[in-house]
Design a protein around this motif. Sequence first.
Motif, PDB file in Angstrom:
ATOM      1  N   HIS A  52       0.838  -1.202   0.000  1.00  0.00           N
ATOM      2  CA  HIS A  52       0.000   0.000   0.000  1.00  0.00           C
ATOM      3  C   HIS A  52       0.875   1.255   0.000  1.00  0.00           C
ATOM      4  O   HIS A  52       0.554   2.243  -0.658  1.00  0.00           O
ATOM      5  CB  HIS A  52      -0.934  -0.003   1.214  1.00  0.00           C
ATOM      6  CG  HIS A  52      -2.044   0.989   1.098  1.00  0.00           C
ATOM      7  ND1 HIS A  52      -3.285   0.664   0.658  1.00  0.00           N
ATOM      8  CD2 HIS A  52      -2.064   2.321   1.333  1.00  0.00           C
ATOM      9  CE1 HIS A  52      -4.047   1.737   0.640  1.00  0.00           C
ATOM     10  NE2 HIS A  52      -3.323   2.757   1.049  1.00  0.00           N
ATOM     11  N   SER A 108     -12.658   7.947   0.391  1.00  0.00           N
ATOM     12  CA  SER A 108     -13.955   7.426  -0.057  1.00  0.00           C
ATOM     13  C   SER A 108     -14.269   7.915  -1.464  1.00  0.00           C
ATOM     14  O   SER A 108     -14.696   7.149  -2.323  1.00  0.00           O
ATOM     15  CB  SER A 108     -15.069   7.841   0.904  1.00  0.00           C
ATOM     16  OG  SER A 108     -14.875   7.252   2.156  1.00  0.00           O
ATOM     17  N   ASP A 113      -8.532   2.404  -0.914  1.00  0.00           N
ATOM     18  CA  ASP A 113      -8.513   1.735   0.384  1.00  0.00           C
ATOM     19  C   ASP A 113      -7.548   2.464   1.292  1.00  0.00           C
ATOM     20  O   ASP A 113      -6.690   3.222   0.850  1.00  0.00           O
ATOM     21  CB  ASP A 113      -8.042   0.284   0.241  1.00  0.00           C
ATOM     22  CG  ASP A 113      -9.019  -0.562  -0.567  1.00  0.00           C
ATOM     23  OD1 ASP A 113     -10.211  -0.213  -0.609  1.00  0.00           O
ATOM     24  OD2 ASP A 113      -8.580  -1.561  -1.136  1.00  0.00           O
ATOM     25  N   THR A 114      -7.671   2.218   2.573  1.00  0.00           N
ATOM     26  CA  THR A 114      -6.702   2.739   3.526  1.00  0.00           C
ATOM     27  C   THR A 114      -5.888   1.570   4.049  1.00  0.00           C
ATOM     28  O   THR A 114      -6.409   0.466   4.214  1.00  0.00           O
ATOM     29  CB  THR A 114      -7.376   3.494   4.692  1.00  0.00           C
ATOM     30  OG1 THR A 114      -6.377   3.838   5.648  1.00  0.00           O
ATOM     31  CG2 THR A 114      -8.442   2.667   5.377  1.00  0.00           C
ATOM     32  N   THR A 115      -4.634   1.804   4.296  1.00  0.00           N
ATOM     33  CA  THR A 115      -3.791   0.743   4.833  1.00  0.00           C
ATOM     34  C   THR A 115      -4.268   0.319   6.207  1.00  0.00           C
ATOM     35  O   THR A 115      -3.973  -0.783   6.665  1.00  0.00           O
ATOM     36  CB  THR A 115      -2.310   1.164   4.844  1.00  0.00           C
ATOM     37  OG1 THR A 115      -1.513  -0.002   4.908  1.00  0.00           O
ATOM     38  CG2 THR A 115      -1.999   2.093   5.994  1.00  0.00           C
ATOM     39  N   GLU A 117      -6.971  -0.790   6.930  1.00  0.00           N
ATOM     40  CA  GLU A 117      -7.776  -2.006   6.796  1.00  0.00           C
ATOM     41  C   GLU A 117      -6.968  -3.258   7.144  1.00  0.00           C
ATOM     42  O   GLU A 117      -7.530  -4.318   7.387  1.00  0.00           O
ATOM     43  CB  GLU A 117      -8.341  -2.110   5.379  1.00  0.00           C
ATOM     44  CG  GLU A 117      -9.388  -1.043   5.099  1.00  0.00           C
ATOM     45  CD  GLU A 117      -9.860  -1.039   3.654  1.00  0.00           C
ATOM     46  OE1 GLU A 117      -9.304  -1.786   2.818  1.00  0.00           O
ATOM     47  OE2 GLU A 117     -10.785  -0.270   3.361  1.00  0.00           O
ATOM     48  N   ASN A 118      -5.649  -3.122   7.187  1.00  0.00           N
ATOM     49  CA  ASN A 118      -4.763  -4.233   7.545  1.00  0.00           C
ATOM     50  C   ASN A 118      -4.480  -4.298   9.041  1.00  0.00           C
ATOM     51  O   ASN A 118      -3.646  -5.091   9.476  1.00  0.00           O
ATOM     52  CB  ASN A 118      -3.437  -4.110   6.783  1.00  0.00           C
ATOM     53  CG  ASN A 118      -3.651  -4.223   5.295  1.00  0.00           C
ATOM     54  OD1 ASN A 118      -4.078  -5.256   4.804  1.00  0.00           O
ATOM     55  ND2 ASN A 118      -3.383  -3.154   4.568  1.00  0.00           N
ATOM     56  N   GLU A 124     -14.821  -2.076   9.338  1.00  0.00           N
ATOM     57  CA  GLU A 124     -15.046  -2.358   7.914  1.00  0.00           C
ATOM     58  C   GLU A 124     -15.906  -1.287   7.256  1.00  0.00           C
ATOM     59  O   GLU A 124     -15.813  -1.080   6.052  1.00  0.00           O
ATOM     60  CB  GLU A 124     -15.685  -3.738   7.748  1.00  0.00           C
ATOM     61  CG  GLU A 124     -14.737  -4.866   8.110  1.00  0.00           C
ATOM     62  CD  GLU A 124     -15.348  -6.243   7.884  1.00  0.00           C
ATOM     63  OE1 GLU A 124     -16.285  -6.368   7.068  1.00  0.00           O
ATOM     64  OE2 GLU A 124     -14.863  -7.189   8.523  1.00  0.00           O
ATOM     65  N   ARG A 127     -15.795   3.847   5.496  1.00  0.00           N
ATOM     66  CA  ARG A 127     -16.139   4.809   4.428  1.00  0.00           C
ATOM     67  C   ARG A 127     -17.455   5.526   4.713  1.00  0.00           C
ATOM     68  O   ARG A 127     -17.609   6.690   4.345  1.00  0.00           O
ATOM     69  CB  ARG A 127     -16.271   4.091   3.087  1.00  0.00           C
ATOM     70  CG  ARG A 127     -14.985   3.661   2.457  1.00  0.00           C
ATOM     71  CD  ARG A 127     -15.308   3.111   1.056  1.00  0.00           C
ATOM     72  NE  ARG A 127     -14.424   2.119   0.539  1.00  0.00           N
ATOM     73  CZ  ARG A 127     -13.185   2.286   0.129  1.00  0.00           C
ATOM     74  NH1 ARG A 127     -12.654   3.379   0.231  1.00  0.00           N
ATOM     75  NH2 ARG A 127     -12.456   1.334  -0.348  1.00  0.00           N
TER      76      ARG A 127
END
Length: 177
Positions: A52, A108, A113-115, A117-118, A124, A127
């Motif tokens: 990312h 959004s 995506d944003t990192t 999310e990891n 979830e 956004r």
Amino acid sequence: MEIRPQAVAIPKETDHLEQGKYGPIFPKTPACYGFTIIARVKPGRAEAIRAHGRTLAGALAGNPHLLAPLKLHYLRWVLFDDDTRFMYQGIFDTDFDKYTEDAVALFSRAGVDTTFENLEGFPEDWRTNPEAFVRFVRAHHCPSFIEYGEYPYVTADEIKKALRVKSALSEMLDQMQ
């Protein structure tokens, strides 16, 4: 006008701070505004975070102004403890609430995506639910207790303007020779 470096010690207690939409508004410091979060990486997701980073660097190479709405000075990502923890550090010109809302809207709108999310526990529905995004960031925020600025309280726009003036002056002096 002499610009003098400054430092500010930031108290641990935040009860006295003005409350914004998402909690206490930390004061502007000589380094402007910012935050540092430290969170656990989902197992096996460290390489996705690095990827990312490469994607973001590539996107910025294609559009250097991509993150301009965030009024960033600096952004730093660090994986540590054998890639099990992640640190995000950002220094910017707006307060926390505005930065966070602008970041959620920017990513959004761009469908990016944003990192984050990891990271374990990241919502979830970030956004469509900025409040959940903010709760995650606030829960993982590690406030600094001192901040220093070599050129205190100067915005990114002021720095860029000064650099443009310097460049124009240098070009004019070169032409005079």
